[in-house]
Design a protein around this motif. Structure first.
Motif, PDB file in Angstrom:
ATOM      1  N   CYS A 194       0.845  -1.189   0.000  1.00 55.76           N
ATOM      2  CA  CYS A 194       0.000   0.000   0.000  1.00 55.76           C
ATOM      3  C   CYS A 194       0.885   1.246   0.000  1.00 55.76           C
ATOM      4  CB  CYS A 194      -0.882   0.029   1.247  1.00 55.76           C
ATOM      5  SG  CYS A 194      -2.217  -1.187   1.244  1.00 55.76           S
ATOM      6  N   GLU A 195       0.304   2.357  -0.360  1.00 67.01           N
ATOM      7  CA  GLU A 195       1.003   3.632  -0.209  1.00 67.01           C
ATOM      8  C   GLU A 195       0.668   4.154   1.185  1.00 67.01           C
ATOM      9  OE1 GLU A 195       3.106   5.523  -2.635  1.00 67.01           O
ATOM     10  OE2 GLU A 195       3.215   3.358  -2.963  1.00 67.01           O
ATOM     11  N   ILE A 196       1.619   4.066   2.083  1.00 69.46           N
ATOM     12  CA  ILE A 196       1.415   4.558   3.449  1.00 69.46           C
ATOM     13  C   ILE A 196       2.092   5.912   3.570  1.00 69.46           C
ATOM     14  CG2 ILE A 196       1.912   4.158   5.886  1.00 69.46           C
ATOM     15  CD1 ILE A 196       1.480   1.228   5.445  1.00 69.46           C
ATOM     16  N   LEU A 197       1.287   6.931   3.830  1.00 73.58           N
ATOM     17  CA  LEU A 197       1.754   8.310   3.855  1.00 73.58           C
ATOM     18  C   LEU A 197       1.644   8.895   5.255  1.00 73.58           C
ATOM     19  CD1 LEU A 197      -0.112   9.534   0.629  1.00 73.58           C
ATOM     20  CD2 LEU A 197       2.132   8.422   0.786  1.00 73.58           C
ATOM     21  N   GLY A 198       2.651   9.655   5.649  1.00 73.60           N
ATOM     22  CA  GLY A 198       2.658  10.263   6.974  1.00 73.60           C
ATOM     23  C   GLY A 198       2.681  11.780   6.879  1.00 73.60           C
ATOM     24  N   LYS A 199       1.767  12.430   7.581  1.00 68.65           N
ATOM     25  CA  LYS A 199       1.712  13.899   7.627  1.00 68.65           C
ATOM     26  C   LYS A 199       2.708  14.371   8.680  1.00 68.65           C
ATOM     27  CE  LYS A 199      -1.004  17.530   6.228  1.00 68.65           C
ATOM     28  NZ  LYS A 199      -0.027  18.566   5.886  1.00 68.65           N
ATOM     29  N   CYS A 200       3.752  15.077   8.236  1.00 65.59           N
ATOM     30  CA  CYS A 200       4.886  15.423   9.115  1.00 65.59           C
ATOM     31  C   CYS A 200       4.587  16.610  10.019  1.00 65.59           C
ATOM     32  CB  CYS A 200       6.127  15.687   8.276  1.00 65.59           C
ATOM     33  SG  CYS A 200       6.697  14.255   7.359  1.00 65.59           S
ATOM     34  N   GLU A 201       3.734  16.386  11.007  1.00 68.75           N
ATOM     35  CA  GLU A 201       3.356  17.450  11.918  1.00 68.75           C
ATOM     36  C   GLU A 201       4.483  17.852  12.867  1.00 68.75           C
ATOM     37  OE1 GLU A 201       0.124  19.185  11.947  1.00 68.75           O
ATOM     38  OE2 GLU A 201       0.588  18.338   9.976  1.00 68.75           O
ATOM     39  N   PHE A 202       5.505  17.008  12.968  1.00 69.12           N
ATOM     40  CA  PHE A 202       6.646  17.358  13.815  1.00 69.12           C
ATOM     41  C   PHE A 202       7.460  18.501  13.213  1.00 69.12           C
ATOM     42  CE2 PHE A 202       7.944  13.737  11.134  1.00 69.12           C
ATOM     43  CZ  PHE A 202       9.057  14.258  10.495  1.00 69.12           C
ATOM     44  N   LEU A 203       7.144  18.906  11.975  1.00 73.15           N
ATOM     45  CA  LEU A 203       7.843  20.010  11.332  1.00 73.15           C
ATOM     46  C   LEU A 203       7.170  21.362  11.571  1.00 73.15           C
ATOM     47  CD1 LEU A 203       8.933  18.362   7.962  1.00 73.15           C
ATOM     48  CD2 LEU A 203      10.306  18.807   9.988  1.00 73.15           C
ATOM     49  N   ASN A 204       6.099  21.387  12.350  1.00 70.08           N
ATOM     50  CA  ASN A 204       5.532  22.658  12.795  1.00 70.08           C
ATOM     51  C   ASN A 204       6.539  23.353  13.703  1.00 70.08           C
ATOM     52  OD1 ASN A 204       2.777  23.029  11.724  1.00 70.08           O
ATOM     53  ND2 ASN A 204       2.332  21.101  12.777  1.00 70.08           N
ATOM     54  N   PRO A 205       6.496  24.680  13.813  1.00 73.18           N
ATOM     55  CA  PRO A 205       7.506  25.403  14.605  1.00 73.18           C
ATOM     56  C   PRO A 205       7.584  24.973  16.064  1.00 73.18           C
ATOM     57  CG  PRO A 205       5.717  26.865  13.936  1.00 73.18           C
ATOM     58  CD  PRO A 205       5.571  25.614  13.149  1.00 73.18           C
TER      59      PRO A 205
END
Length: 426
Positions: free
Chosen positions: A70-81
């Protein structure tokens, strides 16, 4: 006179012209493409910390995608300030409070938080002209309170107790906001009495000052962020995270999965995505000790072991921080869920080490649990699907517990896997 043979020359000339045109077209196209790419990279500077929140990258988690088909995608919220998904919530909560007048400029935002929301509030509040006071359970990773203090927030560490207890950290935070408002009101009255301190004239000291001397009197009132019940949390993800996922996938997403603490993320994203396409399946990922899995799958908050009414006084907890809860919040009740999965602490630990080794992703405990959930969903749906999850924060805030070998050994959680065998994938 023999006729002049021109065929070869014409062919040669035509070929030369064709090649020249091809080369010319190539360089014209290349220059135009290069120029377009270059211009796309030219983005205007964002206006301060606040404008840098959101629009985080959506990345393919290569190792998990290849293992599941499957295409497993992660939203990189750790890159918020502020380093986590909670930046979105902090911004929305404070902006709405300022707009409504519930929070005055120069006021103090209070919150009871295990860490990430508190850090986000402490990051955003100064940028919007406010202060931050946080009440945190003393069993949370010590680096979280250290970060808060470095950010300029005032921090109270208190013993963990039931949410029904007066001194639960959330209830104390709520009380602090009320106390700040009472003091601000008294200060306003005092300023009308020839500059004399009315409390000194009466010979009394407010109870709030006795309990927490001096800290609240410096602020222009207070506002309790109330991340669990304040629907600004839900709106932050319904208006931000959800639309971003839809745009970044061009609408080609089959499933979304995430754990819940306050419930704002899973509720806001699931509601938005299912409004865009009812075919998108949305799932909860629940850690040990939480009753939400049972609520979603069976309609009740208690576990099978408690089905006869013998509620456990001390149910097994989880080392994953910020997720799992045994009550329904206003935010979670907004969620549109098709089902739920459970994960274990051992799976979260193993997943974090696997992703660090194979993808270079240094993730926090809730992010690791979300990735366990993404694999669960991939196995349930089968190959060929696109699944999105949230990478809430990185591992920097989890060094003293989730990434500490001695701590993990105490609970039999030392990672031993060499691959994804802990997910039954060879």
């Amino acid at each position: 006179m023999a006729p002049v043979r021109t065929t070869g020359a014409i062919v040669a000339s035509t070929a030369a012209i064709s090649i020249s045109m091809a080369i010319f077209s190539y360089f014209l196209f290349f220059k135009k493409t290069n120029s377009t790419l270059h211009s796309n990279k030219k983005k205007k500077p964002r206006s301060g910390v606040v404008d840098a929140i959101g629009n985080t990258p959506l990345i393919r988690i290569n190792s998990l995608s290849e293992a599941t088909g499957c295409e497993i995608l992660g939203k990189c919220e750790f890159l918020n300030p502020g380093g986590s998904v909670k930046d979105r919530v902090a911004l929305k909560v404070i902006e709405e409070a300022l707009e409504s007048g519930d929070l005055a400029p120069g006021g103090v935002v209070t919150e009871g938080s295990a860490g990430s929301t508190a850090i986000s509030l402490a990051t955003v509040a100064p940028a919007l002209g406010c202060k931050c006071h946080v009440v945190i359970p003393d069993d949370a990773a010590i680096e979280k309170s250290q970060i808060l203090e470095a950010l300029g927030a005032t921090v109270e560490r208190v013993r963990p107790v039931s949410i029904t207890h007066r001194d639960h950290y959330v209830n104390i935070a709520r009380r602090r906001a009320l106390e700040a408002n009472e003091l601000a009101a008294k200060d306003k009255k005092v300023s009308q009495v020839d500059g004399k301190d009315q409390d000194q004239m009466d010979g009394c000291v407010p109870d709030s000052e006795k309990e927490n001397p001096g800290f609240l009197s410096h602020y222009n009132g207070g506002f309790f962020a109330d991340q669990f019940e304040n629907l600004a949390n839900f709106r932050a993800h319904y208006e931000g995270t959800g639309p971003e996922i839809w745009e970044q996938t061009d609408g080609n997403v089959d499933a979304f999965v995430a754990a819940a603490g306050t419930g704002g993320t899973v509720a806001g994203v699931s509601t938005f995505l299912q409004e865009k396409s009812p075919k998108i399946k949305c799932f909860l990922m629940d850690p040990p000790g939480s009753g939400l899995f049972n609520k979603v799958t069976r309609g009740v908050m208690y576990t099978k072991e408690e089905a006869e009414g013998r509620r456990l006084k001390n149910p097994f907890d989880t080392i994953t921080e910020g997720i799992g809860i045994n009550r329904l919040t206003k935010n979670f009740m907004m969620a549109k869920l098709d089902g739920a999965f459970q994960g274990t602490d051992k799976e979260a630990v193993e997943m974090s080490r696997f992703l660090l080794k194979n993808d270079g992703l240094f993730l926090g405990s809730s992010s690791a649990m979300n990735c366990v959930g993404a694999v669960r969903v991939a196995k349930a749906l089968g190959p060929g699907h696109t699944i999105v999850t949230i990478l809430c924060d990185n591992g920097m805030r989890h060094l003293s517990k989730f990434y500490d070998p001695k701590y993990l050994a105490q609970y039999g959680l030392t990672p031993t896997a060499t691959g994804l065998e802990f997910m039954s994938i060879k």
